[in-house]
Design an enzyme around this catalytic site. Sequence first.
Site: not given
Length: 723
Positions: A30, A34, A377, A419, A421
């Site tokens: 979680d 972990c 945490c 670009d 085209t």
Amino acid sequence: MTLSTSETLNAHRGEGEQTPHARFRVSGMDCGGCERKAVAAATRVKGVIDAEANAAAGTLDVFLEAQTPPDEAAIDQAMRGLGYEVVHDEQTSSAAGVATPETAWWQSAKGKLVLVSGALLAAAAVLRLFWPALGSWPFVAATLVGLYPIVRSAWQALRVGEIFTIEALMSIAAVGALMIGAAAESAVVVVLFAVGELLEGVASSRARQSISALSSLAPSTARRLDGDEPTEVPADTLAPGQRVLIRPGDRVPCDGRIEQGGAYLDESPVSGEAEPLYKTAGDAVLAGTINHDGALTVEVTRRAEDNTIARIIRLVEDAQAAKAPVARFIDRFARWYMPAVVALALLLALLPPLVVGMAWSESVYRALALLLIACPCALVISTPAAIAAGLSSGARRGLLIKGGAVLETLGQVKTLVLDKTGTLTAGAPEVTDIEAWQGIGEDDVLRLAAALERESGHPIAAAIVARAGERDLTLPAVTGGRALAGAGIAGQVDGQEITLASPAHVGGMVSLAPAATTRIKALEEEGKSITVLVQDAVAVGLIALRDEPREDAREGLAALSRLGVNTVMLSGDNPRSAAAIGKTLGIEAHGGLLPDDKASRVAAWQASGRGPIGKVGDGINDAPALATAEVGIAMGGGTDVALETADAALLKDRVTGIAELIRLSRATLANVKTNVALALGLKAIFLVTTALGITGLWIAVMADTGATVLVTLNAMRLLRHRF
């Protein structure tokens, strides 16, 4: 479990060779802590040289010695020792390999711990109320029973070298509280810790489900055609070359190509494209799209594990594993932070009694509370939770981003190089002007030109024939048709010699009126290609064509301008055409550039301080410039190029998607900053109040787990990000 080769790890290490790589689905992870425990345990398995865990996606990648098969049983045992579970193939969705939905919270190990420890605490309170003679023993019993799985988890982490875990700190704090006579508070702390861990798990599970929800887009069954009769089969058994029937209202079960039929397909579940697109024979279809009308016979082109949805899911999961620079910094910070706070807790326990005569029980109590505050945490999960949510939100919108580092860089782009085209323009010429001379009509010019071009495969020919079709013109028969090398086409229509050719070629055949010559030059200055129609040695009209801007090109460029991003167009097309499109769109334009020239321009702008530079192109012809820019973006409707080249891809193939990418990046970075501020702010407040004795153990636990839940929930707001 899947076995493949890792490009992500090799890119990270800078190695040229591929490393054997196995991916496992792991439930129960979680947070960052972990992940560290899972990695530490996996790297102790024989044959594993490195590992990467991804709590957001629930995956564990192990990188193996050459020619070494993965020891699945050993990996399984290592994860079970930490309280996690390896989800095997029969428990996963075969279409995408995503774990099945999480179990109900009360059926999970964390949920059961909450129920048991909560019931024991309530029982202890009742016993204390009605049988005071029992003293603190009911709370001691409640603490020890509820603490057992926590101590076991801490021991397993210790065995793989992870010392400073929240379980270890919790165990020390709870046992220490018992030793100084704070049994009731110790039991409350155990329950609050279990509740916090459960909430953290539920929040993380919701984030994971945003990815696994993608796998449900493809149906589980398909109507395979054996001859002309459909047979219902599992969609994951379809193989390339087989044919399937897709009825109106069905979801497409595979990536494929239409053999027969035509229908409007809703591609929004996969690409985010709002408008249904009409597809007919020869067109590609994507798994998970919805057939609005018309029966289709589709040839399967990819297996289920390689279809667009499965590849998107793998890309998002790999992207989540590729940490952003800010996430890597926080990970490094956390590794120094925890030992430092543990040392501070020891000093808080020892110095006050020795220096100012504080009671040992009070100083130890404050030190134990400080230990619970120490676990980072919330800080560690603050960044990956936000990035995981941002990546998932983008994927659902058809915006694929290959990693947290790319997501972070996108929001910092100052100059965007596009670009022409296929990026700013449609990628194919369209008829823009039809002019008639010598008394004939425009439709006559178009009808004769289309008749000559009907059998040609040239893009200009296709555009002329398509325009004639739009006007429902009947095309006459052509005899003696022939190509004029590099110039045009000629033939006879109703006994008359008809030629459709470039102005230069026509100028050598017939005399053009001054007005016609002036008009041709004006159209050419607008970047248009001109073909002149000659009938029996008389120029009777012209057709002008140009690769026109996409419908959303102006809107997309305006959105980028509002974001403060400068835009530049680089094109290999002739400078006149590039300048004309640039003028139409209001963008700085440069034409006549080879691929290496584009890369050199990007490098020069980077050196001049116009960076970070983003480059948008098709992912192939612009490869040098895409590689040179800080971030490359490929446009394409679900093609291999769009998914596998550049740093990000726009599935819905719209210019407006570029601004959406940048807005998503900035929203994610703002979310990260908020999360870090929340995590550090709460830690700072409660570190001070705990050290001063204002707050105690149970407040410390609420501060730690509460902060973790807060930052996770805040990150999940990105799943509802408005583009």
